[in-house]
Design an enzyme around this catalytic site. Structure first.
Site, PDB file in Angstrom:
ATOM      1  N   SER A 140      44.227  21.669  15.648  1.00 45.17           N
ATOM      2  CA  SER A 140      44.483  22.273  16.952  1.00 45.17           C
ATOM      3  C   SER A 140      45.143  21.312  17.936  1.00 45.17           C
ATOM      4  CB  SER A 140      43.171  22.786  17.549  1.00 45.17           C
ATOM      5  OG  SER A 140      42.222  21.747  17.640  1.00 45.17           O
ATOM      6  N   LYS A 158      46.882   9.968  12.937  1.00 49.94           N
ATOM      7  CA  LYS A 158      46.760  11.259  13.635  1.00 49.94           C
ATOM      8  C   LYS A 158      47.651  11.232  14.871  1.00 49.94           C
ATOM      9  CE  LYS A 158      42.718  12.704  15.401  1.00 49.94           C
ATOM     10  NZ  LYS A 158      41.391  13.384  15.453  1.00 49.94           N
ATOM     11  N   THR A 246      41.905   3.775   8.506  1.00 45.55           N
ATOM     12  CA  THR A 246      42.094   3.662   7.071  1.00 45.55           C
ATOM     13  C   THR A 246      41.976   5.040   6.422  1.00 45.55           C
ATOM     14  OG1 THR A 246      39.741   3.125   6.862  1.00 45.55           O
ATOM     15  CG2 THR A 246      41.294   1.289   6.919  1.00 45.55           C
ATOM     16  N   MET A 248      40.863   7.687   3.685  1.00 43.92           N
ATOM     17  CA  MET A 248      39.684   7.837   2.836  1.00 43.92           C
ATOM     18  C   MET A 248      39.941   8.893   1.760  1.00 43.92           C
ATOM     19  SD  MET A 248      37.716   5.685   4.405  1.00 43.92           S
ATOM     20  CE  MET A 248      36.098   5.968   3.691  1.00 43.92           C
ATOM     21  N   ASP A 288      31.327  18.713  16.134  1.00 49.16           N
ATOM     22  CA  ASP A 288      32.270  19.680  15.581  1.00 49.16           C
ATOM     23  C   ASP A 288      31.752  20.186  14.238  1.00 49.16           C
ATOM     24  OD1 ASP A 288      34.396  21.127  14.569  1.00 49.16           O
ATOM     25  OD2 ASP A 288      35.914  19.675  15.204  1.00 49.16           O
ATOM     26  N   ASN A 293      35.477  18.220   8.364  1.00 49.82           N
ATOM     27  CA  ASN A 293      35.050  16.902   8.832  1.00 49.82           C
ATOM     28  C   ASN A 293      34.205  16.169   7.796  1.00 49.82           C
ATOM     29  OD1 ASN A 293      36.304  17.351  11.295  1.00 49.82           O
ATOM     30  ND2 ASN A 293      34.476  18.255  12.200  1.00 49.82           N
TER      31      ASN A 293
END
Length: 447
Positions: A140, A158, A246, A248, A288, A293
């Site tokens: 979003s 991001k 980093t 994952m 959240d 997540n």
């Protein structure tokens, strides 16, 4: 030649008027569809319900498509609706809405390059061996790219969509206006405090420097916990609109639905144990509920924790209040649960005793995993349905309308998300034994 945008790319409308127009036109089309469908059903001798006319595949598809294009706070609200809807919506409609949790539109490459040039300078590509323009995920507020730096470090970058931070207040106001116009809420409910908190929370989520700080804070919670792994914040490439960490490895947590029962039980047990640790030991909760997540790394046998934009610090009195409520449930003490609910502000004190008792009973029922001796079977429980039925008894009578504390809303969302995940994985977990460590705990501030 002008590049055509793929179905996975879309420019983001900017400014309150243009974004409100998008929402308004969507609402108008849905209303038109409802009228047309209603006339069609009446001509067949049927008397359709408004809900059935609203929740058609075509209308839900329009909502998902429009919000995915807008991103920002508007899409965030759509994501929350899809999470809260759970099993209430028909499966095919839930599937369409669930796209909002994983398939947002990415920004056009021209916008991406312009943003990176502005943030890192025009020679930024010299810092990376590999930087694909196609994101591995779009959400979003931003999209994520998997890259390799010149130091041979795999990173998740991001990148926030342009103008999203500036659109937060107007998006929340626009959605609030549409809700008011729809008449969905009782007139006596004051949603202004909620709107203020929603804006504050979304502004926090759009501050990537703050998220980097939360990531480092949260790392302290799981640093010595062998069940979890967490990305490392990389300040070198980060700023308010770019967050570097980093990369994952892991698979979607819900993919474990076909895993052995023991693994599913252990994963849910670890996540519930982590929740108790977050709230009662650190008062720092990742609120959240999105399943994305969480991932599972089959090689290390660890749960990978991602996305800390919605991490929230809880006041001591709220954490202690929920500890008291759960402690009451653990001891099968309805009076203790009721006392804690009162002190937490979960209901209006002016309510009739009969209504209060319904709410107290719902709070107590919600503690069923705590007062159940032995493993609680999340895959074979009707707890959510029973709570829904009790809630429907209250209805939307303005006399009962109440806005609980914002901290309670965020925590309940986290609890609901974990419950849905546990249900999806059909886990059997001795929640009672996980809570034993907190029976005599008194919450104090962290040094």
């Amino acid at each position: 030649m002008v590049k055509k945008f793929s179905s996975q790319e879309a420019k983001i409308p900017k400014g309150r008027i243009s974004r409100f127009t998008k929402l308004g036109s969507m609402a108008s089309r849905i209303a038109g569809n409802m009228i047309s469908e209603g006339i069609s059903e009446l001509s067949k001798g049927n008397r359709p319900k408004v809900k059935d006319l609203l929740l058609t595949p075509g209308n839900i598809m329009r909502v998902a498509e429009q919000l995915a294009q807008m991103r920002g706070a508007a899409m965030k609200i759509g994501q929350l609706i899809s999470m809260d809807a759970g099993d209430v919506l028909p499966p095919e409609l839930s599937e369409i809405l669930s796209r909002l949790r994983s398939e947002a539109k990415s920004m056009p490459q021209s916008e991406l390059l312009e943003l990176l040039n502005a943030q890192w300078g025009e020679k930024w590509q010299q810092q990376f061996i590999q930087f694909p323009m196609q994101p591995i995920a779009a959400a979003s507020i931003g999209q994520v790219h998997k890259v390799i730096s010149t130091e041979l470090q795999r990173l998740a970058i991001k990148i926030q969509y342009p103008g999203i931070k500036q659109s937060i207040d107007s998006d929340v106001d626009n959605v609030a206006s549409l809700i008011k116009l729809s008449g969905m809420l009782p007139k006596d409910i004051d949603i202004k405090p909620l709107l203020k908190e929603a804006k504050a929370q979304l502004h926090d989520e759009a501050d990537y420097l703050l998220e980097g700080k939360r990531l480092e804070q949260y790392a302290e919670i799981v640093v010595d916990d062998p069940a979890f792994s967490i990305p490392t914040y990389v300040a070198k490439y980060s700023n308010e609109v770019i967050l570097a960490m980093t990369y994952m490895d892991g698979q979607p947590i819900e993919s474990l639905i076909n895993a052995e029962q023991g693994l599913r039980d252990q994963v849910v047990s670890d996540l519930l144990r982590l929740l108790f640790k977050e709230l009662f030991d650190y008062q720092l909760v990742q609120t959240d509920p999105n399943f994305a997540n969480y991932q599972y790394d089959a090689e290390s046998h660890k749960i990978v924790l991602l996305d800390f934009g919605a991490t929230r610090e809880f006041p001591l009195n709220i954490a202690q209040g929920y500890l008291n409520l759960m402690r009451g449930g653990f001891k099968s003490d309805l009076d203790a649960v009721a006392d804690a609910a009162d002190k937490l502000g979960l209901l209006k004190q002016s309510l009739p005793p009969s209504v209060k008792n319904i709410i107290y009973t719902m709070c107590y029922q919600a503690c069923e995993p705590l007062y159940t001796h032995g493993p609680f079977n999340f895959g074979d429980t009707d707890l959510i349905e029973r709570l829904r039925v009790e809630g429907m008894r209250l209805g939307f009578d303005k006399e009962y309308a109440h806005t609980p504390p914002i901290d309670a809303i965020f925590l309940h969302r986290k609890l609901a998300g974990l419950f849905l995940l546990a249900t999806k994985l059909k886990a059997n977990v001795d929640v009672r034994s996980l809570f034993v460590a907190y029976i005599d705990k008194v919450i104090v501030s962290q040094p």
